[in-house]
Scaffold this active site. Sequence first.
Site, PDB file in Angstrom:
ATOM      1  N   ASP A   1       0.870  -1.180   0.000  1.00  4.33           N
ATOM      2  CA  ASP A   1       0.000   0.000   0.000  1.00  4.33           C
ATOM      3  C   ASP A   1       0.905   1.227   0.000  1.00  4.33           C
ATOM      4  O   ASP A   1       2.096   1.136   0.330  1.00  4.33           O
ATOM      5  CB  ASP A   1      -0.921   0.018   1.237  1.00  4.33           C
TER       6      ASP A   1
ATOM      7  N   ASP B   1       4.259   3.505  -4.107  1.00  2.60           N
ATOM      8  CA  ASP B   1       3.221   4.092  -4.951  1.00  2.60           C
ATOM      9  C   ASP B   1       3.048   3.246  -6.211  1.00  2.60           C
ATOM     10  O   ASP B   1       4.028   2.987  -6.922  1.00  2.60           O
ATOM     11  CB  ASP B   1       3.666   5.520  -5.314  1.00  2.60           C
ATOM     12  N   LEU B   2       1.816   2.879  -6.494  1.00  5.39           N
ATOM     13  CA  LEU B   2       1.532   2.090  -7.704  1.00  5.39           C
ATOM     14  C   LEU B   2       1.876   2.858  -8.977  1.00  5.39           C
ATOM     15  O   LEU B   2       2.019   2.259 -10.043  1.00  5.39           O
ATOM     16  CB  LEU B   2       0.054   1.686  -7.735  1.00  5.39           C
TER      17      LEU B   2
ATOM     18  N   SER C   1     -10.555   5.052  -4.214  1.00  8.88           N
ATOM     19  CA  SER C   1     -11.782   4.251  -4.211  1.00  8.88           C
ATOM     20  C   SER C   1     -13.048   5.099  -4.106  1.00  8.88           C
ATOM     21  O   SER C   1     -14.132   4.556  -3.895  1.00  8.88           O
ATOM     22  CB  SER C   1     -11.735   3.250  -3.051  1.00  8.88           C
TER      23      SER C   1
ATOM     24  N   TYR D   1     -14.005   8.597 -11.247  1.00  8.18           N
ATOM     25  CA  TYR D   1     -13.628   7.305 -10.655  1.00  8.18           C
ATOM     26  C   TYR D   1     -14.142   6.155 -11.521  1.00  8.18           C
ATOM     27  O   TYR D   1     -13.396   5.230 -11.862  1.00  8.18           O
ATOM     28  CB  TYR D   1     -14.199   7.224  -9.236  1.00  8.18           C
TER      29      TYR D   1
ATOM     30  N   SER E   1     -20.943  -3.478  -3.239  1.00  5.20           N
ATOM     31  CA  SER E   1     -20.608  -2.882  -1.928  1.00  5.20           C
ATOM     32  C   SER E   1     -20.103  -4.005  -1.041  1.00  5.20           C
ATOM     33  O   SER E   1     -20.914  -4.788  -0.519  1.00  5.20           O
ATOM     34  CB  SER E   1     -21.850  -2.246  -1.294  1.00  5.20           C
TER      35      SER E   1
END
Length: 266
Positions: free
Chosen positions: A33, A50-51, A74, A135, A164
């Site tokens: 993460d 960091d991705l 997200s 998003y 969800s």
Amino acid sequence: MLERLLVTGAAGGVANLLRPRLVGVSKKFRLTDIRHFVSASDLDETMIGDLADSAFVDQLVQGCDGILHLGGVSTEQPFDEILPANIVGVYNIYRAAAKYDRPRVIFASSNHVTGAYRTQEIITPNDPFLPDSFYGASKVFGEAVAKVFFVKEGVESAIVRIGSCFEQPSDLRMMSTWFSPDDFAALIKSCFTVETLDCPTIFGVSNNARSFWRNTEISHLDWHSEARVEDLLGSMNEPNVSPEEVAAGLMDYHGGTWVKRPLGTG
Ligand SMILES: NC(=O)c1ccc[n+]([C@@H]2O[C@H](COP(=O)([O-])OP(=O)(O)OC[C@H]3O[C@@H](n4cnc5c(N)ncnc54)[C@H](O)[C@@H]3O)[C@@H](O)[C@H]2O)c1
């Protein structure tokens, strides 16, 4: 069983729900993460970064034979905040997967790729995208990247449009969209064990009576939802919908209130 599963977004809510449910899927876990976090198991490898950093993602992916890609922004945000993780980051994951032995990827897409459909409409993965946000649009891009790396490089993926994913529903919309963490974990196991996965698009939703979504690309998987939000409620009351939520459109669109908000505001 996998040898080493990479889990991105490991400090996040879904990863914390799934990690204990994935025992037996892989011998080792590499958790990553951008935020510092502590894994519940001291046997897990943890890597912070960091991705959007392609060299870091190369390090992450090397030596892994499966990837659960949950990392990213997200919620709806200004596009500049979404770009690094959800656009550059998803590309980096797939580019590295193609470079390092093609581990299968479970990509956490979102119901917001089709969030602007009306709640009266029942849709399948064959219906056109109708995102409700930057998003949602970023997840459309991620789905396209998954497909292109399957077609061109043979990286197999499950594109899971999560509804969800929480222990239990917290608003009325989730009576339609709830995805049991147990169901998600079982789907992940199935995707990593099926002989040929290909690149299916799957609505990540439990067997809820009021679901907006029907899956059409899962017949080759040994998976079906074992949960229904109605059964879970049992002793609980169905969540209420407030006048403010009605006014905000909570029950008008698949994506809930997101459709009516100004672009880029979470
Ligand atoms: N929770 C749900 O019901 C739901 C619904 C639809 C889709 N999803 C998707 O599932 C995934 C997990 O969701 P979640 O609820 O756990 O979200 P979350 O926000 O709790 O976790 C996402 C994690 O990604 C990390 N991250 C963000 N940018 C990063 C970067 N540049 N580099 C590395 N890590 C970064 C964050 O620090 C965070 O810990 C997300 O991709 C989300 O879009 C979740």
